[in-house]
Design a protein around this motif. Structure first.
Motif, PDB file in Angstrom:
ATOM      1  N   ARG A 221     -11.333 -14.709 -11.975  1.00 24.27           N
ATOM      2  CA  ARG A 221      -9.919 -14.716 -11.571  1.00 24.27           C
ATOM      3  C   ARG A 221      -9.278 -13.357 -11.856  1.00 24.27           C
ATOM      4  O   ARG A 221      -8.630 -12.756 -10.986  1.00 24.27           O
ATOM      5  CB  ARG A 221      -9.137 -15.771 -12.365  1.00 24.27           C
ATOM      6  N   ILE A 222      -9.458 -12.920 -13.095  1.00 22.16           N
ATOM      7  CA  ILE A 222      -8.822 -11.669 -13.519  1.00 22.16           C
ATOM      8  C   ILE A 222      -9.389 -10.481 -12.757  1.00 22.16           C
ATOM      9  O   ILE A 222      -8.648  -9.564 -12.357  1.00 22.16           O
ATOM     10  CB  ILE A 222      -8.980 -11.482 -15.038  1.00 22.16           C
ATOM     11  N   ASN A 223     -10.694 -10.474 -12.519  1.00 20.56           N
ATOM     12  CA  ASN A 223     -11.302  -9.362 -11.781  1.00 20.56           C
ATOM     13  C   ASN A 223     -10.800  -9.300 -10.344  1.00 20.56           C
ATOM     14  O   ASN A 223     -10.629  -8.217  -9.779  1.00 20.56           O
ATOM     15  CB  ASN A 223     -12.821  -9.471 -11.806  1.00 20.56           C
ATOM     16  N   GLY A 224     -10.565 -10.461  -9.731  1.00 20.14           N
ATOM     17  CA  GLY A 224     -10.000 -10.481  -8.383  1.00 20.14           C
ATOM     18  C   GLY A 224      -8.615  -9.856  -8.352  1.00 20.14           C
ATOM     19  O   GLY A 224      -8.264  -9.111  -7.428  1.00 20.14           O
ATOM     20  N   PHE A 225      -7.836 -10.162  -9.374  1.00 20.80           N
ATOM     21  CA  PHE A 225      -6.502  -9.572  -9.502  1.00 20.80           C
ATOM     22  C   PHE A 225      -6.599  -8.054  -9.655  1.00 20.80           C
ATOM     23  O   PHE A 225      -5.918  -7.294  -8.959  1.00 20.80           O
ATOM     24  CB  PHE A 225      -5.799 -10.185 -10.715  1.00 20.80           C
ATOM     25  N   LYS A 226      -7.442  -7.615 -10.563  1.00 21.32           N
ATOM     26  CA  LYS A 226      -7.572  -6.181 -10.838  1.00 21.32           C
ATOM     27  C   LYS A 226      -8.024  -5.417  -9.595  1.00 21.32           C
ATOM     28  O   LYS A 226      -7.507  -4.330  -9.291  1.00 21.32           O
ATOM     29  CB  LYS A 226      -8.564  -5.957 -11.978  1.00 21.32           C
ATOM     30  N   LYS A 227      -8.973  -5.991  -8.864  1.00 24.84           N
ATOM     31  CA  LYS A 227      -9.493  -5.314  -7.672  1.00 24.84           C
ATOM     32  C   LYS A 227      -8.399  -5.141  -6.622  1.00 24.84           C
ATOM     33  O   LYS A 227      -8.282  -4.079  -5.985  1.00 24.84           O
ATOM     34  CB  LYS A 227     -10.672  -6.087  -7.092  1.00 24.84           C
ATOM     35  N   PHE A 228      -7.585  -6.177  -6.429  1.00 25.71           N
ATOM     36  CA  PHE A 228      -6.522  -6.083  -5.426  1.00 25.71           C
ATOM     37  C   PHE A 228      -5.491  -5.028  -5.833  1.00 25.71           C
ATOM     38  O   PHE A 228      -5.028  -4.240  -4.995  1.00 25.71           O
ATOM     39  CB  PHE A 228      -5.841  -7.439  -5.231  1.00 25.71           C
ATOM     40  N   ILE A 229      -5.131  -5.009  -7.104  1.00 25.97           N
ATOM     41  CA  ILE A 229      -4.176  -4.006  -7.584  1.00 25.97           C
ATOM     42  C   ILE A 229      -4.739  -2.607  -7.387  1.00 25.97           C
ATOM     43  O   ILE A 229      -4.034  -1.685  -6.945  1.00 25.97           O
ATOM     44  CB  ILE A 229      -3.823  -4.244  -9.065  1.00 25.97           C
ATOM     45  N   GLU A 230      -6.008  -2.429  -7.679  1.00 25.23           N
ATOM     46  CA  GLU A 230      -6.634  -1.117  -7.512  1.00 25.23           C
ATOM     47  C   GLU A 230      -6.646  -0.686  -6.039  1.00 25.23           C
ATOM     48  O   GLU A 230      -6.441   0.488  -5.727  1.00 25.23           O
ATOM     49  CB  GLU A 230      -8.061  -1.147  -8.060  1.00 25.23           C
ATOM     50  N   GLN A 231      -6.877  -1.633  -5.140  1.00 21.89           N
ATOM     51  CA  GLN A 231      -6.989  -1.305  -3.714  1.00 21.89           C
ATOM     52  C   GLN A 231      -5.637  -1.099  -3.048  1.00 21.89           C
ATOM     53  O   GLN A 231      -5.488  -0.220  -2.192  1.00 21.89           O
ATOM     54  CB  GLN A 231      -7.760  -2.401  -2.973  1.00 21.89           C
ATOM     55  N   TYR A 232      -4.653  -1.917  -3.412  1.00 24.37           N
ATOM     56  CA  TYR A 232      -3.397  -1.937  -2.670  1.00 24.37           C
ATOM     57  C   TYR A 232      -2.161  -1.595  -3.502  1.00 24.37           C
ATOM     58  O   TYR A 232      -1.067  -1.522  -2.968  1.00 24.37           O
ATOM     59  CB  TYR A 232      -3.208  -3.311  -2.015  1.00 24.37           C
ATOM     60  N   GLY A 233      -2.333  -1.404  -4.800  1.00 27.60           N
ATOM     61  CA  GLY A 233      -1.175  -1.156  -5.653  1.00 27.60           C
ATOM     62  C   GLY A 233      -0.593   0.226  -5.518  1.00 27.60           C
ATOM     63  O   GLY A 233       0.586   0.434  -5.823  1.00 27.60           O
ATOM     64  N   GLY A 234      -1.416   1.198  -5.051  1.00 28.99           N
ATOM     65  CA  GLY A 234      -0.929   2.560  -4.901  1.00 28.99           C
ATOM     66  C   GLY A 234      -0.355   3.088  -6.204  1.00 28.99           C
ATOM     67  O   GLY A 234      -0.910   2.866  -7.287  1.00 28.99           O
ATOM     68  N   SER A 235       0.766   3.768  -6.109  1.00 28.35           N
ATOM     69  CA  SER A 235       1.422   4.293  -7.314  1.00 28.35           C
ATOM     70  C   SER A 235       2.463   3.333  -7.859  1.00 28.35           C
ATOM     71  O   SER A 235       3.065   3.593  -8.909  1.00 28.35           O
ATOM     72  CB  SER A 235       2.086   5.636  -6.982  1.00 28.35           C
ATOM     73  N   SER A 236       2.677   2.198  -7.169  1.00 26.60           N
ATOM     74  CA  SER A 236       3.768   1.299  -7.570  1.00 26.60           C
ATOM     75  C   SER A 236       3.331   0.249  -8.580  1.00 26.60           C
ATOM     76  O   SER A 236       4.136  -0.205  -9.394  1.00 26.60           O
ATOM     77  CB  SER A 236       4.353   0.589  -6.346  1.00 26.60           C
TER      78      SER A 236
END
Length: 382
Positions: free
Chosen positions: A214-229
């Motif tokens: 669960r947590i790794n899925g969250f981290k991966k999405f943030i890394e891919q789409y979080g940008g600088s925000s």
């Protein structure tokens, strides 16, 4: 995956054109904030509806994903159900749901409380084997913790089925099944991006492998789409066996290390583990900190209804997962095909769709009738 049983026009999948797919493939490479935010909003909008966990992130809708026929239920079956620690409300709910399914198929069920302790889990399963159970069903409790018991039990013809955790086949068991937990984590990542981003602190309990998924899925999405925000500024592990006190100690240290406004979000592996973290922040007057988590528990819903500090949770069809476990037990005992329960619904729950007091997540799909009709027809034909 069939879409033939979607319930209403509001649950129809979003139409994804070839052009949209082309754009999607370039989002990460372009690193465009506008595109990332647009995709995050699409993911959140789809997840505000009930959706199947293994469908594309931006596609909503619920459909039957199991088998159409069943082997005849074994007569006089006994099933030992070991969920996650019964001190947690979500684990009690998992057990009761599976016990209801066992009753519906005509079996006797009893619980094993592992208390978050490997030795207690092993002792409990050993006792169940000695009682002559036909199946051991673990729900959100790792099969890897009972490797020796699986070996001993299989020698006595006992089936071992695991839902909502790892796959027991690696240790000689029969089948593992469940939702796409990484997708659920991705959806929470999308939610934070869609709601302004900011610094994030991640808590995890790695003793259960699916919590880490669960947590790794969250981290991966943030890394891919979080940008600088949206940025993860700290990650912290804790032990479920230590409970809230261990988490509180860790959170107090983090609040001292990271001053006010250095992070805005906390994520934890399930709602009851998020609560003490947010309570600690509130006690330190860190009202800027909001939380997201998993499991759709009443403690989360109550917080969401009053405006936080927990503002979102991943609700899922836990009752459906539990019923599927009894179905998989019966299939394994009949030497029939297992792993036929392919997917289950989930939803991101926030202020706009939180259930009323004492109500559960309702994905408005009568999955129970599929099981009871299958089981009854198989019994009648036997």
């Amino acid at each position: 995956m069939s879409k033939s049983n979607f319930l209403s026009r509001s649950l129809r999948p979003l139409i994804v054109t070839a052009a949209a797919l082309t754009i999607s493939s370039t989002w990460v490479a372009d690193n465009s904030r506008a595109d990332d935010l647009g995709y995050a909003n699409k993911v959140v909008n789809a997840a505000l509806l009930s959706k199947m966990s293994k469908a594309p992130l931006d596609v909503g809708g619920v459909a039957w994903s199991g088998a159409d026929t069943s082997p005849a239920p074994i007569k006089g079956g006994k099933v030992a159900i070991m969920p996650c620690p019964l001190a947690y409300a979500v684990c009690q709910y998992l057990y009761q749901s599976a016990a209801d399914a066992a009753k519906a198929i005509g079996w006797e069920a009893f619980s094993i409380d592992n208390k978050g302790d490997l030795a207690v889990a092993q002792k409990g399963v050993d006792a169940a084997i000695n009682k002559g159970v036909n199946c051991v069903l673990t729900l959100a409790s790792p099969a890897r913790d009972i490797k020796a018991q699986i070996t001993r039990g299989k020698g006595k013809g006992i089936a071992f089925v695991t839902g909502f955790s790892d796959d027991p086949r690696e240790f000689g068991g029969d089948v593992g099944y469940g939702l796409d937990y990484a997708a659920a984590g991705s959806i929470l990542g999308a939610y934070i991006i869609a709601h302004g981003g900011g610094g994030i602190v991640v808590f995890n309990a790695p003793q259960d492998p699916q919590l880490t998924v669960r947590i790794n899925g969250f981290k991966k999405f943030i890394e891919q789409y979080g940008g600088s925000s949206a940025k993860i500024i700290h990650e912290e592990d804790f032990s479920l066996a230590q409970g809230g006190p261990g988490e509180i100690t860790k959170m107090q240290a983090l609040l001292t290390r990271y001053p006010k406004d250095s992070f805005k979000w906390v994520i934890a592996p399930f709602d009851e583990t998020l609560t003490p973290l947010l309570q600690t922040a509130q006690q330190r007057d860190r009202t800027e900190i909001k939380g997201v988590s998993f499991d759709g528990e009443e403690v989360a819903y109550a917080d969401i209804r009053k405006g936080g500090p927990q503002v979102a949770t991943m609700s899922w069809g836990l009752e459906w997962v539990a019923w599927a476990g009894i179905d998989e037990c019966n299939r394994a005992l009949n030497k029939a095909e297992v792993g036929v329960n392919k997917d289950f619904p989930l939803q991101i729950t926030e202020a706009s769709n939180v259930p009323g007091k004492d109500l559960k997540y309702d994905f408005k799909f009568d999955f129970k009738s599929y099981y009871t009709k299958m089981w009854a027809a198989a019994a009648a034909a036997n």
